[in-house]
Design a protein around this motif. Sequence first.
Motif, short mmCIF file in Angstrom:
data_model
loop_
_atom_site.label_atom_id
_atom_site.label_comp_id
_atom_site.label_asym_id
_atom_site.label_seq_id
_atom_site.Cartn_x
_atom_site.Cartn_y
_atom_site.Cartn_z
N ALA A 36 0.84 -1.20 0.00
CA ALA A 36 0.00 0.00 0.00
C ALA A 36 0.88 1.25 0.00
N ARG A 37 0.58 2.18 -0.90
CA ARG A 37 1.33 3.44 -1.04
C ARG A 37 2.82 3.22 -1.27
N SER A 38 3.14 2.12 -1.94
CA SER A 38 4.54 1.83 -2.26
C SER A 38 4.97 2.54 -3.54
N VAL A 39 6.26 2.84 -3.59
CA VAL A 39 6.91 3.32 -4.80
C VAL A 39 8.12 2.42 -5.01
N VAL A 40 8.05 1.55 -6.00
CA VAL A 40 9.10 0.56 -6.23
C VAL A 40 9.92 0.99 -7.45
N LEU A 41 11.22 1.09 -7.25
CA LEU A 41 12.12 1.38 -8.37
C LEU A 41 12.52 0.06 -9.01
N VAL A 42 12.27 -0.07 -10.32
CA VAL A 42 12.66 -1.27 -11.05
C VAL A 42 14.17 -1.23 -11.30
N VAL A 43 14.87 -2.25 -10.82
CA VAL A 43 16.32 -2.33 -11.00
C VAL A 43 16.67 -3.22 -12.19
N GLN A 44 15.87 -4.25 -12.40
CA GLN A 44 16.10 -5.15 -13.53
C GLN A 44 14.75 -5.65 -14.04
N HIS A 45 14.59 -5.66 -15.36
CA HIS A 45 13.36 -6.17 -15.96
C HIS A 45 13.72 -6.91 -17.24
N THR A 46 13.53 -8.24 -17.24
CA THR A 46 13.79 -9.06 -18.41
C THR A 46 12.60 -9.98 -18.61
N GLU A 47 12.67 -10.80 -19.65
CA GLU A 47 11.59 -11.76 -19.88
C GLU A 47 11.58 -12.84 -18.82
N PHE A 48 12.65 -12.96 -18.06
CA PHE A 48 12.76 -14.02 -17.07
C PHE A 48 12.45 -13.56 -15.65
N ILE A 49 12.74 -12.30 -15.34
CA ILE A 49 12.58 -11.83 -13.96
C ILE A 49 12.48 -10.31 -13.91
N THR A 50 11.78 -9.83 -12.91
CA THR A 50 11.76 -8.40 -12.60
C THR A 50 12.06 -8.25 -11.13
N PHE A 51 13.00 -7.36 -10.80
CA PHE A 51 13.18 -7.06 -9.38
C PHE A 51 13.40 -5.58 -9.19
N GLY A 52 12.97 -5.11 -8.02
CA GLY A 52 13.12 -3.70 -7.69
C GLY A 52 13.08 -3.53 -6.19
N VAL A 53 13.21 -2.28 -5.74
CA VAL A 53 13.20 -2.00 -4.31
C VAL A 53 12.15 -0.95 -3.99
N ASN A 54 11.50 -1.16 -2.87
CA ASN A 54 10.52 -0.20 -2.37
C ASN A 54 11.28 0.97 -1.74
N LEU A 55 11.01 2.17 -2.21
CA LEU A 55 11.76 3.34 -1.77
C LEU A 55 11.22 3.99 -0.51
N VAL A 56 10.07 3.55 0.00
CA VAL A 56 9.38 4.36 1.01
C VAL A 56 9.44 3.82 2.44
N GLN A 57 9.88 2.60 2.63
CA GLN A 57 9.82 2.01 3.97
C GLN A 57 11.22 1.94 4.58
N ARG A 58 11.39 2.60 5.69
CA ARG A 58 12.70 2.56 6.34
C ARG A 58 12.62 1.79 7.65
#
Length: 201
Positions: A36-58
């Motif tokens: 909820a209310r997340s902002v995720v920065l995509v670090v890698q996006h391919t046909e096999f996998i997507t990963f990113g980090v949520n910028l808002v939770q410390r």
Amino acid sequence: MEDFYSDRLFNALERTEPEAGMLLVAAPGMPSPEFARSVVLVVQHTEFITFGVNLVQRSDVAIANVLPEWVTAAVKPQVIYLGGPVQPQSVVGLGVTRPGVDIGANPRLTRLANRLVHLDLRGEPEEMVEDLTGLRLFAGFAEWAPGQLQEEIERGDWYVTPALPGDVIAPPRADLWSEVMRRQPMPLPLFSTFPTDLVDN
């Protein structure tokens, strides 16, 4: 409520394909409380996998207590942020380069967007910090299997938009979700004050 805020809001907007350096902005009324209310920065996006980090939770974990070699380059608050539920014992580093830095000349930096980079934390800090105006460290990350993120975008769970360098090093009092929503085309700015929990409204 879920149908209204997903199908009628985000699904009515022109879609942008996710790629590294883009933000995934959680829909108002996101069905997953974890995002909820997340902002995720995509670090890698391919046909096999997507990963990113949520910028808002410390977290309350000080960088000085776990990775003291990085603390002088980290922006305030100098704590570990919670990047996502996957592999919380791992750390992802993101940084903003100084103006004019040739990102391609530093093999420890991977360009994500204008001045925004993914750090290779296997290197020594001195190999990177001179090129950076600031960095932030994240414990864990969010991950999607092939096709999973696209299904969530089509369902209206996420809005995809370019990241700005300042999104990664936003000051501690900033409400990043609201700020990102306010800079989008109408009608998204109208929803920038949407609460995490409707009971708070």
